[in-house]
Design an enzyme around this catalytic site. Structure first.
Site, PDB file in Angstrom:
ATOM      1  N   GLU A  30       5.787  92.807  71.367  1.00 25.46           N
ATOM      2  CA  GLU A  30       6.772  93.862  71.607  1.00 25.46           C
ATOM      3  C   GLU A  30       6.116  95.233  71.377  1.00 25.46           C
ATOM      4  OE1 GLU A  30      11.337  94.710  70.249  1.00 25.46           O
ATOM      5  OE2 GLU A  30       9.856  94.514  68.664  1.00 25.46           O
TER       6      GLU A  30
ATOM      7  N   TYR B  29      14.628 104.078  69.328  1.00 22.42           N
ATOM      8  CA  TYR B  29      13.245 104.558  69.316  1.00 22.42           C
ATOM      9  C   TYR B  29      13.020 105.451  70.542  1.00 22.42           C
ATOM     10  CZ  TYR B  29      12.430 101.143  65.611  1.00 22.42           C
ATOM     11  OH  TYR B  29      12.468 100.449  64.428  1.00 22.42           O
TER      12      TYR B  29
ATOM     13  N   ALA C 214      16.499  85.335  65.857  1.00 23.13           N
ATOM     14  CA  ALA C 214      15.610  85.792  64.799  1.00 23.13           C
ATOM     15  C   ALA C 214      15.979  84.987  63.559  1.00 23.13           C
ATOM     16  CB  ALA C 214      15.762  87.279  64.576  1.00 23.13           C
TER      17      ALA C 214
ATOM     18  N   CYS D  30      23.172  86.113  55.352  1.00 26.17           N
ATOM     19  CA  CYS D  30      23.185  86.973  54.163  1.00 26.17           C
ATOM     20  C   CYS D  30      22.271  88.178  54.328  1.00 26.17           C
ATOM     21  CB  CYS D  30      22.745  86.174  52.945  1.00 26.17           C
ATOM     22  SG  CYS D  30      21.061  85.509  53.108  1.00 26.17           S
TER      23      CYS D  30
ATOM     24  N   CYS E  30      16.653  88.213  54.515  1.00 22.50           N
ATOM     25  CA  CYS E  30      15.418  88.297  55.306  1.00 22.50           C
ATOM     26  C   CYS E  30      15.104  89.743  55.693  1.00 22.50           C
ATOM     27  CB  CYS E  30      15.514  87.429  56.556  1.00 22.50           C
ATOM     28  SG  CYS E  30      17.052  87.636  57.468  1.00 22.50           S
TER      29      CYS E  30
HETATM   30 FE1  SF4 Z   1      19.789  83.700  57.506  1.00 26.96          FE
HETATM   31 FE2  SF4 Z   1      19.995  84.719  55.077  1.00 26.96          FE
HETATM   32 FE3  SF4 Z   1      17.806  83.313  55.808  1.00 26.96          FE
HETATM   33 FE4  SF4 Z   1      18.211  85.710  56.831  1.00 26.96          FE
HETATM   34  S1  SF4 Z   1      17.859  85.226  54.671  1.00 26.96           S
HETATM   35  S2  SF4 Z   1      17.612  83.904  57.932  1.00 26.96           S
HETATM   36  S3  SF4 Z   1      20.410  85.769  57.016  1.00 26.96           S
HETATM   37  S4  SF4 Z   1      19.883  82.552  55.589  1.00 26.96           S
END
Ligand code: SF4
Ligand code: ADP
Length: 689
Positions: A105, A176, A320, A347, A350
């Site tokens: 990308e 961007y 993702a 949540c 990540c």
């Molecule tokens: Fe899913 Fe939470 Fe893992 Fe991110 S951290 S991929 S939102 S379970």
């Protein structure tokens, strides 16, 4: 091996993208990892794992074409030079090993790039302020700058091809540089790059054509583009100019990667945004282009995926987060193991990797980022190193994950839980407003454990030291969690408050989750800065209890900015009429009035409330651990091989921390762990440099 359900066959059809063909419809769209060019081996192994797990396309994160586009402290990928080509080749080799395609990308940040690392002056369509509140402005690009930019982009595309990429992106969204050219709000130019729609898309068109010209014989050209215009309401998009632009460019690229203007919806936390939430934005896209289309939607259900394809919304299932939570999601569908999918809980932990400039972590997948440096595979684990038995006390996320992973290794595991249900804090918290999907942390693990003959579960077993020792397990793991404190102590008040009572009018999140609720006007004191205070506020509002939320921070749920949900949290609380008082700590409560103190001036004021909920810090429930240590020291008989604390009992943390802690214990049992250097550090590019 199980057999794939034929209704999912459509997901495994190959799809042609210009000169290349994806082996199936599973497409890992570009996503940040907090690794970028800083940690090339870690990122290569992370992406390679997705390919091994069956993703037909695996992309980089945003990949800078030139030092004038630098986003540190947020780690991004780069294709600036030969070193970058070598670094990316490690990724493309691993991706190709599994018959998948690799996408790069190409990214130009414009006014959004800080350039604090490269010290280059950022350039944009006009002289614009840096949109992440750094007091620098970008300079306006003149015609020669535009020519330079086109040359940089072309050269970066050539480097992408040389690094082995199969798909090269023109990245025209996410606020961007290219989106600033497209937008009538930011593009105030009077030359042929500004004004009419045709002029505003000119640069994007040129970059698509020039990328195709440079690498199109070997690589597909993808465009990342927003389906909607700026200014729509949440979930009710304005689709006007962007539709016209898409029509103008419809057949130029080989693939459209479509997303939307509102990142807090696109990347929405499950508390606010559910699976497939971009559909209202996507409905028209396929009708105006014959090229394959991909979008995201935190898809974890194969039935939803099939429905998206069959109804002609998309050609590829973009992901993702679902690919982070379970890199083997496609393989599990392919092999008829859908009940083994480790579903993303939404949540957004990540995303904190990118926000904080640190390696990505995941609540559901403790092996993410550890593929290379710790050698952890999300689906494979070494067989047991001995015939030892293990007693795990406590079935929260730490205890459950330790049990699951130890069970996979083949140990005889006994899991003792005081309650009648498993899951600990996950079970409690997932019943709070909006957090229902968090139960997936428990459900995935319980499902796995239930299949294991070598794991025994003992419910309703409140263990004390005597009980534990009577089991005579070879190893003892204490995963008894932590309890919220009711004394006001936390970041702001470093010692317990002396005036905080009466006790029956002071509540903690544990009380609320156990169903003990205040009756009258309540002050929630948030010195935790994440989700807990705001979900309790929602819960109390639903009981018609007037709520005031006080926090020493300058915004509510400040850490939620790192998970991209802070603005939605604040909006939700304002819509619920919660009175928000920021920059104040709690000084005391006498049952009728709370006293709060300004964090800047120290000025105090009183608020008439009947109850306080303190959301400050937690104490580890570690008394059993200490009792056991003492008991073992003082007895001459049975001696366990080890007694170990894990999860919140060791140090209260987020759920991801507890899962990681449990997983690590299970990985390391009966292995040689170097006490000084427990993992490899991805510090250098190449050993020969
Ligand atoms: Fe899913 Fe939470 Fe893992 Fe991110 S951290 S991929 S939102 S379970
Ligand atoms: P973590 O996040 O570290 O996994 P949790 O607080 O979610 O911790 O879970 C701790 C679990 O341990 C809870 O389900 C609780 O009921 C259980 N537990 C606590 N003390 C004992 C005990 N003495 N015996 C058995 N189970 C216990």
């Amino acid at each position: 091996m199980h057999k794939r359900d034929p209704r999912y066959d459509v997901l495994f059809e190959p799809v042609k993208i210009g000169p290349v063909t994806a082996k199936n419809r599973f497409y890992q769209v570009p996503h940040c990892t907090g690794l970028g060019w800083l940690r090339p081996r870690m990122v290569a192994a992370l992406r390679g794992m997705k390919a091994e797990g069956g993703w037909g396309v695996v992309c980089t994160e945003y990949c800078s074409i030139h030092p004038a586009s630098d986003d540190l402290p947020h780690p991004y990928a780069s294709l600036w030079d030969q070193g970058d080509i070598r670094a990316h080749s490690m990724m493309t080799d691993l991706v190709h090993e599994h018959g998948s395609l690799a996408g790069a990308e190409l990214w130009v940040g414009g006014a959004r790039s800080t350039n604090l690392f490269s010290n280059e002056v950022a350039m944009d369509v006009a002289s614009l302020p840096n949109s992440i509140a750094i007091p620098y402005q970008a300079r306006a690009m003149d015609k020669s700058d535009i020519r330079e930019l086109r040359r940089w982009h072309r050269n970066a595309a050539l480097r992408a091809r040389d690094a082995g990429f199969d798909i090269v992106y023109v990245y025209a969204t996410h606020h961007y540089l290219l989106s600033h050219f497209l937008s009538a709000k930011t593009n105030t130019r009077t030359d042929e790059y500004g004004g009419s729609l045709e002029n505003r898309v000119r640069l994007v068109r040129e970059l698509i054509e020039e990328t195709r010209d440079a690498v199109g014989d070997r690589c597909a050209v993808a465009v990342r583009f927003s389906a909607d215009d700026e200014g729509g309401k949440d979930g009710d998009p304005v689709i006007n100019e962007h539709r016209d632009m898409l029509e103008m460019l419809a057949e130029l690229p080989d693939l459209w990667d479509i997303n939307i203007q509102d990142y807090s919806r696109e990347m929405g936390a499950s508390r606010f945004i559910k699976e497939g939430s971009l559909e209202a934005y996507m409905s028209y896209v396929k009708s105006i282009t014959s090229k394959p289309v991909v979008t995201v939607g935190r898809f974890t259900s194969p039935d939803t995926m099939v429905s998206q394809v069959n109804r002609g919304i998309v050609d590829f299932i973009g992901a993702a987060r679902p690919s982070i939570a379970d890199p083997f999601l496609p393989k599990k569908i392919e092999e008829g193991r859908i009940d083994e999918i480790r579903e993303c809980i939404g949540c957004n932990i990540c995303y904190t990797g990118d926000s904080t400039g640190t390696p990505i972590r995941c609540t559901q997948n403790p092996t993410i980022s550890e593929e290379w440096r710790r050698g952890w595979h999300p689906e494979k684990i070494a067989p047991k190193g001995s015939d030892s038995s293990v007693l795990v006390v406590g079935s929260g996320p730490a205890g459950l994950e330790a049990t699951r992973a130890l069970g996979h290794r083949g140990y005889h595991v006994m899991l003792a839980e005081a309650e009648h249900t498993l899951g600990g804090r996950v079970s409690r918290e997932s019943s709070l407003p909006g957090l229902g999907e968090w139960a997936r942390v428990r459900n995935y693990r319980v499902h796995e454990i239930q299949q294991m003959e070598n794991v025994d579960i003992y419910f309703d077993n409140q263990m004390d030291a005597e009980h534990v020792l009577a089991v005579e397990a070879n190893h003892i793991v204490i995963a008894t969690g932590a309890s919220w404190q009711a004394d006001g102590r936390g970041l702001f008040n470093t010692t317990p408050l002396t005036e905080l009572g009466p006790a029956e009018q002071v509540f903690t999140p544990d009380d609320i989750m156990a169903g003990r609720l205040p009756a009258g006007p309540t002050l929630i004191y948030d010195d935790d800065h994440y989700y807990m205070s705001s979900v309790i506020a929602e819960l109390l509002c639903a009981q018609n209890i007037p709520v005031t939320l006080v926090t020493p921070e300058t915004i509510v749920s400040a850490w939620g900015a790192k998970t991209s949900e802070q603005s939605r949290v604040q909006r939700r609380l304002m819509e619920l009429d919660v009175q928000l008082i920021t920059s104040h700590g709690l000084a005391g409560f006498n049952g009728r009035e709370a006293q709060i103190e300004c964090t800047y001036t120290g000025a105090r004021k009183n608020l008439a409330v009947e109850a306080i909920v303190t959301v400050t810090m937690r104490s580890p429930n570690d008394s059993l651990f200490h009792e056991l240590q003492q008991a073992v020291d003082s007895t001459g008989g049975y001696q366990p091989g080890s007694i170990t604390r894990i999860g919140d009992c060791l140090a209260p943390s987020i759920i991801a921390g507890a899962v990681f802690s449990g997983h690590r214990y299970a990985r390391e049992l009966d292995t040689e762990v170097d006490p000084d250097n427990r993992m490899k550090y991805d510090r250098v590019f190449f050993d020969d440099e």
